[in-house]
Every structure is written in C-alpha cells, then in structure tokens.
Design a protein around this motif. Structure first.
Motif, PDB file in Angstrom:
ATOM      1  N   ALA A 135      21.648  -5.380  33.615  1.00 12.36           N
ATOM      2  CA  ALA A 135      22.882  -5.782  34.292  1.00 12.36           C
ATOM      3  C   ALA A 135      23.952  -5.987  33.223  1.00 12.36           C
ATOM      4  O   ALA A 135      23.709  -6.635  32.214  1.00 12.36           O
ATOM      5  CB  ALA A 135      22.644  -7.061  35.081  1.00 12.36           C
ATOM      6  N   ILE A 136      25.132  -5.415  33.449  1.00 12.01           N
ATOM      7  CA  ILE A 136      26.178  -5.481  32.429  1.00 12.01           C
ATOM      8  C   ILE A 136      27.438  -6.195  32.925  1.00 12.01           C
ATOM      9  O   ILE A 136      27.798  -7.247  32.439  1.00 12.01           O
ATOM     10  CB  ILE A 136      26.576  -4.055  31.960  1.00 12.01           C
ATOM     11  CG1 ILE A 136      25.379  -3.305  31.396  1.00 12.01           C
ATOM     12  CG2 ILE A 136      27.717  -4.108  30.947  1.00 12.01           C
ATOM     13  CD1 ILE A 136      24.830  -3.827  30.106  1.00 12.01           C
ATOM     14  N   LYS A 137      28.099  -5.621  33.903  1.00 13.14           N
ATOM     15  CA  LYS A 137      29.429  -6.065  34.318  1.00 13.14           C
ATOM     16  C   LYS A 137      29.356  -7.164  35.381  1.00 13.14           C
ATOM     17  O   LYS A 137      28.859  -6.930  36.471  1.00 13.14           O
ATOM     18  CB  LYS A 137      30.199  -4.865  34.877  1.00 13.14           C
ATOM     19  CG  LYS A 137      31.603  -5.156  35.290  1.00 13.14           C
ATOM     20  CD  LYS A 137      32.261  -3.894  35.817  1.00 13.14           C
ATOM     21  CE  LYS A 137      33.629  -4.171  36.363  1.00 13.14           C
ATOM     22  NZ  LYS A 137      34.195  -2.958  36.975  1.00 13.14           N
ATOM     23  N   PRO A 138      29.862  -8.352  35.082  1.00  6.48           N
ATOM     24  CA  PRO A 138      29.843  -9.425  36.076  1.00  6.48           C
ATOM     25  C   PRO A 138      30.674  -9.075  37.311  1.00  6.48           C
ATOM     26  O   PRO A 138      31.687  -8.393  37.223  1.00  6.48           O
ATOM     27  CB  PRO A 138      30.457 -10.614  35.334  1.00  6.48           C
ATOM     28  CG  PRO A 138      30.267 -10.300  33.891  1.00  6.48           C
ATOM     29  CD  PRO A 138      30.380  -8.808  33.793  1.00  6.48           C
ATOM     30  N   GLY A 139      30.208  -9.538  38.444  1.00 11.17           N
ATOM     31  CA  GLY A 139      30.909  -9.302  39.698  1.00 11.17           C
ATOM     32  C   GLY A 139      29.935  -9.255  40.854  1.00 11.17           C
ATOM     33  O   GLY A 139      28.733  -9.472  40.686  1.00 11.17           O
ATOM     34  N   THR A 140      30.459  -8.949  42.036  1.00 11.65           N
ATOM     35  CA  THR A 140      29.638  -8.826  43.232  1.00 11.65           C
ATOM     36  C   THR A 140      29.729  -7.402  43.733  1.00 11.65           C
ATOM     37  O   THR A 140      30.831  -6.863  43.906  1.00 11.65           O
ATOM     38  CB  THR A 140      30.119  -9.814  44.316  1.00 11.65           C
ATOM     39  OG1 THR A 140      30.015 -11.140  43.785  1.00 11.65           O
ATOM     40  CG2 THR A 140      29.264  -9.719  45.564  1.00 11.65           C
ATOM     41  N   PHE A 141      28.581  -6.776  43.937  1.00 10.57           N
ATOM     42  CA  PHE A 141      28.487  -5.371  44.311  1.00 10.57           C
ATOM     43  C   PHE A 141      27.431  -5.223  45.399  1.00 10.57           C
ATOM     44  O   PHE A 141      26.659  -6.132  45.644  1.00 10.57           O
ATOM     45  CB  PHE A 141      28.075  -4.524  43.096  1.00 10.57           C
ATOM     46  CG  PHE A 141      28.865  -4.849  41.847  1.00 10.57           C
ATOM     47  CD1 PHE A 141      30.094  -4.265  41.621  1.00 10.57           C
ATOM     48  CD2 PHE A 141      28.373  -5.747  40.913  1.00 10.57           C
ATOM     49  CE1 PHE A 141      30.823  -4.563  40.478  1.00 10.57           C
ATOM     50  CE2 PHE A 141      29.093  -6.053  39.761  1.00 10.57           C
ATOM     51  CZ  PHE A 141      30.321  -5.456  39.542  1.00 10.57           C
ATOM     52  N   ASP A 142      27.371  -4.040  46.021  1.00  6.16           N
ATOM     53  CA  ASP A 142      26.312  -3.838  46.996  1.00  6.16           C
ATOM     54  C   ASP A 142      25.713  -2.447  46.911  1.00  6.16           C
ATOM     55  O   ASP A 142      26.309  -1.528  46.381  1.00  6.16           O
ATOM     56  CB  ASP A 142      26.782  -4.140  48.426  1.00  6.16           C
ATOM     57  CG  ASP A 142      27.746  -3.113  48.993  1.00  6.16           C
ATOM     58  OD1 ASP A 142      27.476  -1.907  48.917  1.00  6.16           O
ATOM     59  OD2 ASP A 142      28.781  -3.520  49.536  1.00  6.16           O
ATOM     60  N   LEU A 143      24.498  -2.360  47.402  1.00  3.36           N
ATOM     61  CA  LEU A 143      23.822  -1.091  47.670  1.00  3.36           C
ATOM     62  C   LEU A 143      23.671  -1.057  49.176  1.00  3.36           C
ATOM     63  O   LEU A 143      23.324  -2.074  49.788  1.00  3.36           O
ATOM     64  CB  LEU A 143      22.442  -1.041  47.010  1.00  3.36           C
ATOM     65  CG  LEU A 143      22.381  -0.796  45.513  1.00  3.36           C
ATOM     66  CD1 LEU A 143      20.931  -0.860  45.031  1.00  3.36           C
ATOM     67  CD2 LEU A 143      22.989   0.524  45.140  1.00  3.36           C
ATOM     68  N   HIS A 144      23.930   0.092  49.780  1.00  4.67           N
ATOM     69  CA  HIS A 144      23.850   0.175  51.232  1.00  4.67           C
ATOM     70  C   HIS A 144      23.397   1.560  51.676  1.00  4.67           C
ATOM     71  O   HIS A 144      23.417   2.508  50.901  1.00  4.67           O
ATOM     72  CB  HIS A 144      25.192  -0.175  51.873  1.00  4.67           C
ATOM     73  CG  HIS A 144      26.306   0.740  51.458  1.00  4.67           C
ATOM     74  ND1 HIS A 144      27.012   0.566  50.292  1.00  4.67           N
ATOM     75  CD2 HIS A 144      26.811   1.843  52.043  1.00  4.67           C
ATOM     76  CE1 HIS A 144      27.913   1.519  50.179  1.00  4.67           C
ATOM     77  NE2 HIS A 144      27.815   2.323  51.228  1.00  4.67           N
ATOM     78  N   ILE A 145      23.007   1.626  52.931  1.00  3.49           N
ATOM     79  CA  ILE A 145      22.636   2.905  53.530  1.00  3.49           C
ATOM     80  C   ILE A 145      23.936   3.546  54.012  1.00  3.49           C
ATOM     81  O   ILE A 145      24.676   2.926  54.785  1.00  3.49           O
ATOM     82  CB  ILE A 145      21.637   2.702  54.680  1.00  3.49           C
ATOM     83  CG1 ILE A 145      20.348   2.078  54.128  1.00  3.49           C
ATOM     84  CG2 ILE A 145      21.346   4.017  55.390  1.00  3.49           C
ATOM     85  CD1 ILE A 145      19.349   1.662  55.181  1.00  3.49           C
TER      86      ILE A 145
END
Length: 160
Positions: A135-145
């Motif tokens: 994990a590198i870049k701080p923040g909130t992300f998602d994986l989705h269909i």
C-alpha cells in the motif's frame, strides 16, 4: 506558484517559519515493523506483512463479507485473494485503488505475473487470483464489480 514563492521566502529568511500546526505535512505512516528488522527484503520482509484480504466473486453474493472499509497501512505488504465460484462471468475493477498500490505479483494457477499496472481482473470460470502488493498512497479507494451500484458489490480500502 504561491507554495514556491513561500518556500523561497522562507529559505531566504524573509519570513519566519510557520507556527506549529500551521501548514504541517500529513501524518507519516511507518511499515508494520521497525526499519532495523526489515533486513535485505526491505518492505517485503515477513514482519511487514498485514493480514490477507479475501474477496469472493459469486453471482448474487456480497463481494466482501467484512464490516466497514479494509484498513491498510501505507508501506505495509498485503495479499489480496480473489476467489470466483464460476456462477457467472464476473470482473473486479478499481483503477484508483490499483494505482495507489505497488503490485509485487499476481499469481494465477501457480503462474506469477509481475505487471506494471492493471485496471481490472475478469473471471470467465471458477478460479483464484492472489495479488501481493504494498500500500502506497493514502486515501480511500474501492474495488467493485463493473456495472453494479450496490454496497455489497464493492469493497472500500482506506490506506492510512
């Protein structure tokens, strides 16, 4: 431009340094083990590994069964295990998350792939993909269909 001017003014001594707490850098994150224990493997060291994140791709089933977002530590090494049950042709995508990590390798049927970057992974039939990353870049992300909008069809990652 303003930041450059401010930095030059501070360096030249025209301005006093900002008061504590003003314009401070974001909180820094450290690997899971201290730097003296990382050894030759560096960030890939065993002591720097977080828990495996497990996702399931199945028609009509939630993608992630955990509660809340998956919390990751910037600088730590993780494995993402995606299992498809073959009930439908399904993919998982999340380019913002996949750009916020450094992918070490993706393993499919004991074949190791070391990509520069990916946008998605698609399963035509049942199978398992293991992706190891830092994990590198701080923040909130998602994986989705892709093509879905339900909360159960995505998983949110927070990199601290």
């Amino acid at each position: 431009m303003i930041r450059t001017t401010l930095a030059l003014a501070l360096a030249a001594g025209f301005l006093a340094a900002p008061a504590p707490g003003f314009m401070t850098a974001p909180a820094s994150a450290a690997p899971l083990c201290d730097g003296t224990k990382l050894g030759f493997a560096g960030l890939l060291a065993k002591c720097n590994r977080g828990e495996t994140v497990k996702l399931t791709l199945a028609s009509g089933q939630p993608l992630y069964t955990g509660e809340g977002p998956v919390k990751l530590q910037s600088g730590a090494y993780y494995t993402l295990e995606i299992t498809a049950d073959g009930s439908a042709e399904l993919a998982i995508t999340g380019p913002q998350f996949l750009r916020a990590i450094w992918i070490n390798e993706i393993v499919i049927n004991s074949i190791e792939i070391r990509p520069m970057a990916i946008d998605s992974i698609e399963f035509d039939k049942a199978g398992v993909v293991e992706m190891s990353f830092i994990a590198i870049k701080p923040g909130t992300f998602d994986l989705h269909i892709p093509g879905t909008s339900g909360d159960t069809q995505k998983v949110e990652f927070t990199i601290q």
